[in-house]
Design an enzyme around this catalytic site. Sequence first.
Site, PDB file in Angstrom:
ATOM      1  N   ASP A  13       0.878  -1.176   0.000  1.00 23.51           N
ATOM      2  CA  ASP A  13       0.000   0.000   0.000  1.00 23.51           C
ATOM      3  C   ASP A  13       0.911   1.220   0.000  1.00 23.51           C
ATOM      4  O   ASP A  13       2.120   1.114   0.228  1.00 23.51           O
ATOM      5  CB  ASP A  13      -0.902  -0.008   1.250  1.00 23.51           C
ATOM      6  CG  ASP A  13      -1.786   1.239   1.347  1.00 23.51           C
ATOM      7  OD1 ASP A  13      -2.379   1.628   0.318  1.00 23.51           O
ATOM      8  OD2 ASP A  13      -1.868   1.844   2.429  1.00 23.51           O
ATOM      9  N   SER A  14       0.314   2.401  -0.176  1.00 27.24           N
ATOM     10  CA  SER A  14       1.093   3.636  -0.068  1.00 27.24           C
ATOM     11  C   SER A  14       1.650   3.793   1.351  1.00 27.24           C
ATOM     12  O   SER A  14       2.572   4.566   1.565  1.00 27.24           O
ATOM     13  CB  SER A  14       0.211   4.836  -0.389  1.00 27.24           C
ATOM     14  OG  SER A  14      -0.824   4.941   0.583  1.00 27.24           O
ATOM     15  N   CYS A  77      -4.373  -1.241  -2.032  1.00 27.45           N
ATOM     16  CA  CYS A  77      -4.531   0.209  -2.198  1.00 27.45           C
ATOM     17  C   CYS A  77      -5.473   0.442  -3.372  1.00 27.45           C
ATOM     18  O   CYS A  77      -5.185   0.004  -4.499  1.00 27.45           O
ATOM     19  CB  CYS A  77      -3.153   0.808  -2.487  1.00 27.45           C
ATOM     20  SG  CYS A  77      -3.185   2.558  -2.865  1.00 27.45           S
ATOM     21  N   GLU A 156      -2.105   8.447   8.323  1.00 27.29           N
ATOM     22  CA  GLU A 156      -0.709   7.987   8.179  1.00 27.29           C
ATOM     23  C   GLU A 156       0.174   8.620   9.263  1.00 27.29           C
ATOM     24  O   GLU A 156       1.095   7.995   9.765  1.00 27.29           O
ATOM     25  CB  GLU A 156      -0.262   8.435   6.780  1.00 27.29           C
ATOM     26  CG  GLU A 156       1.039   7.956   6.257  1.00 27.29           C
ATOM     27  CD  GLU A 156       1.036   6.511   5.783  1.00 27.29           C
ATOM     28  OE1 GLU A 156      -0.016   5.964   5.456  1.00 27.29           O
ATOM     29  OE2 GLU A 156       2.125   5.937   5.783  1.00 27.29           O
ATOM     30  N   CYS A 191     -10.910   3.722   0.428  1.00 28.26           N
ATOM     31  CA  CYS A 191      -9.460   3.866   0.619  1.00 28.26           C
ATOM     32  C   CYS A 191      -9.118   3.009   1.831  1.00 28.26           C
ATOM     33  O   CYS A 191      -9.834   3.056   2.841  1.00 28.26           O
ATOM     34  CB  CYS A 191      -9.099   5.328   0.858  1.00 28.26           C
ATOM     35  SG  CYS A 191      -7.424   5.581   1.493  1.00 28.26           S
ATOM     36  N   HIS A 193      -6.994   3.182   4.046  1.00 28.65           N
ATOM     37  CA  HIS A 193      -6.667   3.884   5.303  1.00 28.65           C
ATOM     38  C   HIS A 193      -7.927   4.170   6.140  1.00 28.65           C
ATOM     39  O   HIS A 193      -7.852   4.243   7.366  1.00 28.65           O
ATOM     40  CB  HIS A 193      -6.006   5.240   5.019  1.00 28.65           C
ATOM     41  CG  HIS A 193      -4.557   5.173   4.659  1.00 28.65           C
ATOM     42  ND1 HIS A 193      -4.108   4.664   3.468  1.00 28.65           N
ATOM     43  CD2 HIS A 193      -3.445   5.576   5.338  1.00 28.65           C
ATOM     44  CE1 HIS A 193      -2.775   4.761   3.414  1.00 28.65           C
ATOM     45  NE2 HIS A 193      -2.354   5.308   4.540  1.00 28.65           N
TER      46      HIS A 193
HETATM   47  N1  DGL Z   1      -4.625   3.524   0.958  1.00 31.25           N
HETATM   48  C1  DGL Z   1      -4.717   3.998  -0.366  1.00 31.25           C
HETATM   49  C2  DGL Z   1      -6.033   3.664  -1.048  1.00 31.25           C
HETATM   50  O1  DGL Z   1      -6.666   2.682  -0.718  1.00 31.25           O
HETATM   51  C3  DGL Z   1      -4.173   5.361  -0.722  1.00 31.25           C
HETATM   52  C4  DGL Z   1      -4.072   6.416   0.305  1.00 31.25           C
HETATM   53  C5  DGL Z   1      -3.121   7.481  -0.154  1.00 31.25           C
HETATM   54  O2  DGL Z   1      -1.924   7.206  -0.109  1.00 31.25           O
HETATM   55  O3  DGL Z   1      -3.576   8.546  -0.589  1.00 31.25           O
HETATM   56  O4  DGL Z   1      -6.432   4.349  -1.965  1.00 31.25           O
END
Ligand code: DGL
Length: 273
Positions: A13-14, A77, A156, A191, A193
């Site tokens: 993931d990011s 992600c 984050e 997302c 996160h």
């Molecule tokens: N967790 C990621 C997603 O599902 C991206 C979050 C990010 O880095 O902007 O899109």
Amino acid sequence: MPIESMHPIGVFDSGLGGLSVLRALRAELPNERFVYVADSGHAPYGERDDEYLIHRSGTISRWLQHHHQIKALVVACNTATAAAIHVLRAEHPALPIIGIEPALKPAVAKSKTGVIGVMATPSTLKSEKFQRLLASLQDQARFVLQPCPGLALAIEQFDAIKTGAACATFTRAMGTFGIQTGDIDTLVLGCTHYPFAEASLRSGTGHEVHYLEGGAPVARQTRRLLVKANTLLTIEPSNSGRIDFHSTGDSRTLALAAERWLGIADTVHDLEI
Ligand code: DGL
């Protein structure tokens, strides 16, 4: 059982968000080993262009293949999946690759009011892949799309104040939540996160609204592809449940998140790629 069954599953993931997918993967596949890469040194992905996302996804996938001989890859992600999964599949045709997308179809099945909220990064909502999915369902519900710039970054950074403020702003902008006619009764967390901000989101939506995230369906699809490839671990190896954590950013933050959110206190390695 082929020797490849003993190889780990790569997950990236990011940053920390993919831990919500890893949580579901561990529950579905308790015998498997995982290598998790948080690209926190390059997060957030959500406001990046496709070229950048394809480049980072490619670099991480190649590293996972070359250093860990992964038997499957989970792109944990939504943003990277939308921008890059077709490129990853073309580059690694023999590798099972599982992506994640906002759970619009399950939301249509779930919603009673027919009004569905979708929170995701600006890149995901703009992507062709998401727009195609939306177009295929647009006659079945009303979708309220909410780009959430800054929210993944606040999560984050473990910044509770910024996370709370962003959740309040975005839920307010979406309209009325609830179970009465015209209310948003189902909220898609598009997302990985966002499940970690559920407490803050609940302050804006109330408790009657149904939340949908994509971790569990991704874990089930991963199992299906392993069965198909005959690489599902059917025995419990001695190093089962082991997770190798790597971060291109601050490894202490990933260690803290893994412990706080998943109850795992494994070592996190610094990664420079
Ligand atoms: N967790 C990621 C997603 O599902 C991206 C979050 C990010 O880095 O902007 O899109």
